[in-house]
Design a protein around this motif. Structure first.
Motif, PDB file in Angstrom:
ATOM      1  N   GLY A  32       2.914  41.714  17.523  1.00  0.00           N
ATOM      2  CA  GLY A  32       1.763  41.967  16.651  1.00  0.00           C
ATOM      3  C   GLY A  32       0.630  42.734  17.313  1.00  0.00           C
ATOM      4  O   GLY A  32       0.121  43.709  16.749  1.00  0.00           O
ATOM      5  N   TYR A  33       0.230  42.297  18.503  1.00  0.00           N
ATOM      6  CA  TYR A  33      -0.903  42.943  19.169  1.00  0.00           C
ATOM      7  C   TYR A  33      -0.582  44.401  19.520  1.00  0.00           C
ATOM      8  O   TYR A  33      -1.407  45.302  19.303  1.00  0.00           O
ATOM      9  N   LEU A  52      -1.788  42.635   8.623  1.00  0.00           N
ATOM     10  CA  LEU A  52      -0.634  42.935   9.484  1.00  0.00           C
ATOM     11  C   LEU A  52       0.523  41.973   9.198  1.00  0.00           C
ATOM     12  O   LEU A  52       1.650  42.403   8.936  1.00  0.00           O
ATOM     13  N   TYR A  53       0.230  40.680   9.225  1.00  0.00           N
ATOM     14  CA  TYR A  53       1.317  39.720   9.029  1.00  0.00           C
ATOM     15  C   TYR A  53       1.752  39.610   7.562  1.00  0.00           C
ATOM     16  O   TYR A  53       2.888  39.200   7.288  1.00  0.00           O
ATOM     17  N   ILE A  56       4.221  42.411   7.709  1.00  0.00           N
ATOM     18  CA  ILE A  56       5.401  42.007   8.496  1.00  0.00           C
ATOM     19  C   ILE A  56       6.277  41.056   7.680  1.00  0.00           C
ATOM     20  O   ILE A  56       7.501  41.196   7.640  1.00  0.00           O
ATOM     21  N   ALA A  57       5.636  40.093   7.008  1.00  0.00           N
ATOM     22  CA  ALA A  57       6.398  39.110   6.217  1.00  0.00           C
ATOM     23  C   ALA A  57       7.200  39.804   5.121  1.00  0.00           C
ATOM     24  O   ALA A  57       8.359  39.463   4.875  1.00  0.00           O
ATOM     25  N   GLU A  60      10.063  41.866   6.707  1.00  0.00           N
ATOM     26  CA  GLU A  60      11.121  40.982   7.222  1.00  0.00           C
ATOM     27  C   GLU A  60      11.928  40.391   6.065  1.00  0.00           C
ATOM     28  O   GLU A  60      13.156  40.284   6.144  1.00  0.00           O
ATOM     29  N   PRO A  67      12.927  39.911  13.645  1.00  0.00           N
ATOM     30  CA  PRO A  67      12.313  39.372  14.859  1.00  0.00           C
ATOM     31  C   PRO A  67      13.337  39.290  15.985  1.00  0.00           C
ATOM     32  O   PRO A  67      14.526  39.097  15.733  1.00  0.00           O
ATOM     33  N   ARG A  73       4.879  33.074  22.200  1.00  0.00           N
ATOM     34  CA  ARG A  73       4.387  32.982  20.822  1.00  0.00           C
ATOM     35  C   ARG A  73       4.284  34.374  20.206  1.00  0.00           C
ATOM     36  O   ARG A  73       4.292  34.525  18.997  1.00  0.00           O
ATOM     37  N   ARG A  74       4.139  35.391  21.071  1.00  0.00           N
ATOM     38  CA  ARG A  74       4.052  36.772  20.564  1.00  0.00           C
ATOM     39  C   ARG A  74       5.454  37.305  20.333  1.00  0.00           C
ATOM     40  O   ARG A  74       6.078  37.847  21.239  1.00  0.00           O
ATOM     41  N   ARG A  75       5.939  37.129  19.129  1.00  0.00           N
ATOM     42  CA  ARG A  75       7.320  37.517  18.829  1.00  0.00           C
ATOM     43  C   ARG A  75       7.431  39.015  18.557  1.00  0.00           C
ATOM     44  O   ARG A  75       6.741  39.537  17.686  1.00  0.00           O
ATOM     45  N   TYR A  77       9.196  42.490  17.117  1.00  0.00           N
ATOM     46  CA  TYR A  77      10.007  42.870  15.954  1.00  0.00           C
ATOM     47  C   TYR A  77      10.619  44.239  16.216  1.00  0.00           C
ATOM     48  O   TYR A  77      10.070  45.034  16.975  1.00  0.00           O
TER      49      TYR A  77
END
Lengths: 108, 198
Positions: A32-33, A52-53, A56-57, A60, A67, A73-75, A77
């Motif tokens: 994400g970052y 952003l998420y 992403i959601a 996905e 993913p 925690r920073r997954r 993609y």
């Protein structure tokens, strides 16, 4: 003339952030970052965490990104084959529109 | 109140399914980018949007209608074939349609539960199943559920007459309708770092 359906447009208000996310992942997996940094560098837009998420959601859920396994925690993609196809189609559409726009400006 | 607390508070506004999947990642992102008014409002807006237009894949109305019609037609055929010749004569009657609707409801629920379990297991393992895998699983469990339902109807209480079995497994089994009310809430509550292995 029947035109190819632009699947990215189905995302409605999320189509623009989704396009930016797909473009960001086109050169390799990112979390994400890294995506926000890359998108800001490429487009000048800084996507908020919700936008952003949200994008992403949706990407996905449609199987256009996936993913990667991680202990962090920073997954990260990455783009899937379907995502690559959708992005390519969208960029070609934009290119055609931009060409027509430039042509009309030149003729005016 | 720390930044993490505010983020957690904002994430609590999201649907549990979404929060369960993305909350850790969003928290990690905000820890890196910082949380200003703009980011906070963006998270708030994201929650509103997620409740209004969920990110999960949904069929269009046309596709939904097509699949519903196909599934219902299957249930009518199965009801007519398996419930014996006595039902054949009234296959187009309201009774037969009600029977098929009841079969369809049971099959949907029987197929939906294992799919929800698969999705939950996938999320806990950190490898959520894709929309395509979910669809295939739903189809597979749908067929298995249909077979199980018919086998159960054929063997349940052998002493009962065909009519009594029909009544029991027909509209009399509509208590199944209560089950879906509990299913959407059947999710693990959000705890920070729940997805990280370390």
């Amino acid at each position: 003339m029947k035109k190819n359906h632009d699947e990215l447009q189905d995302l409605g208000r999320f189509s623009e952030p989704a396009l930016l996310i797909l473009i960001s992942l086109a050169d390799g997996p990112k979390h994400g970052y890294a995506m926000t940094q890359d998108i800001e560098q490429v487009s000048g837009q800084k996507l908020g965490p919700g936008t952003l998420y949200g994008g992403i959601a949706r990407l996905e859920a449609r199987g256009w990104i996936e993913p990667l396994p991680t202990d962090d925690r920073r997954r990260p993609y990455r783009l899937t084959g379907a995502g690559h196809r959708v992005l390519k189609h969208r960029l070609e559409s934009l290119k055609a529109v931009a060409k027509i726009g430039a042509q009309r400006l030149a003729d005016a | 109140m720390t930044r993490t607390h505010i983020v957690r508070l904002l994430l609590a506004l999201y649907p549990a399914r979404w929060r369960d999947r993305y909350a850790d990642e969003v928290t990690a992102l905000v820890e890196q980018t910082g949380l200003g008014v703009r980011q906070g409002l963006d998270l708030l807006r994201g929650a509103v949007v997620e409740w209004g237009v969920p990110s999960r894949v949904s069929f269009s109305m046309r596709e939904s209608l097509r699949w519903f019609t196909a599934a219902f037609a299957c249930c009518v055929v199965v009801t007519v074939i398996f419930d014996g010749p006595a039902q054949v004569g009234r296959s187009v009657s309201v009774d037969a349609l009600m029977g098929a609707a009841s079969v369809m409801l049971r099959v949907y629920l029987l197929a939906r539960i294992p799919v929800l379990i698969l999705m939950q297991v996938g999320r806990r393992a950190g490898k959520p199943i894709t929309a395509d895998e979910r669809w295939k699983a739903q189809l597979l469990f749908g067929v298995l559920a249909m077979l199980a339902d018919r086998a159960l109807a054929a063997s349940f209480l052998p002493g009962m007459s065909q009519q009594q079995i029909g009544e029991l497994f027909g509209s009399g089994a509509d208590w199944f309708v209560l089950l879906p009310a509990f299913l959407p809430n059947w999710q693990r509550p959000y705890t920070p770092s729940s997805h990280s292995a370390t």
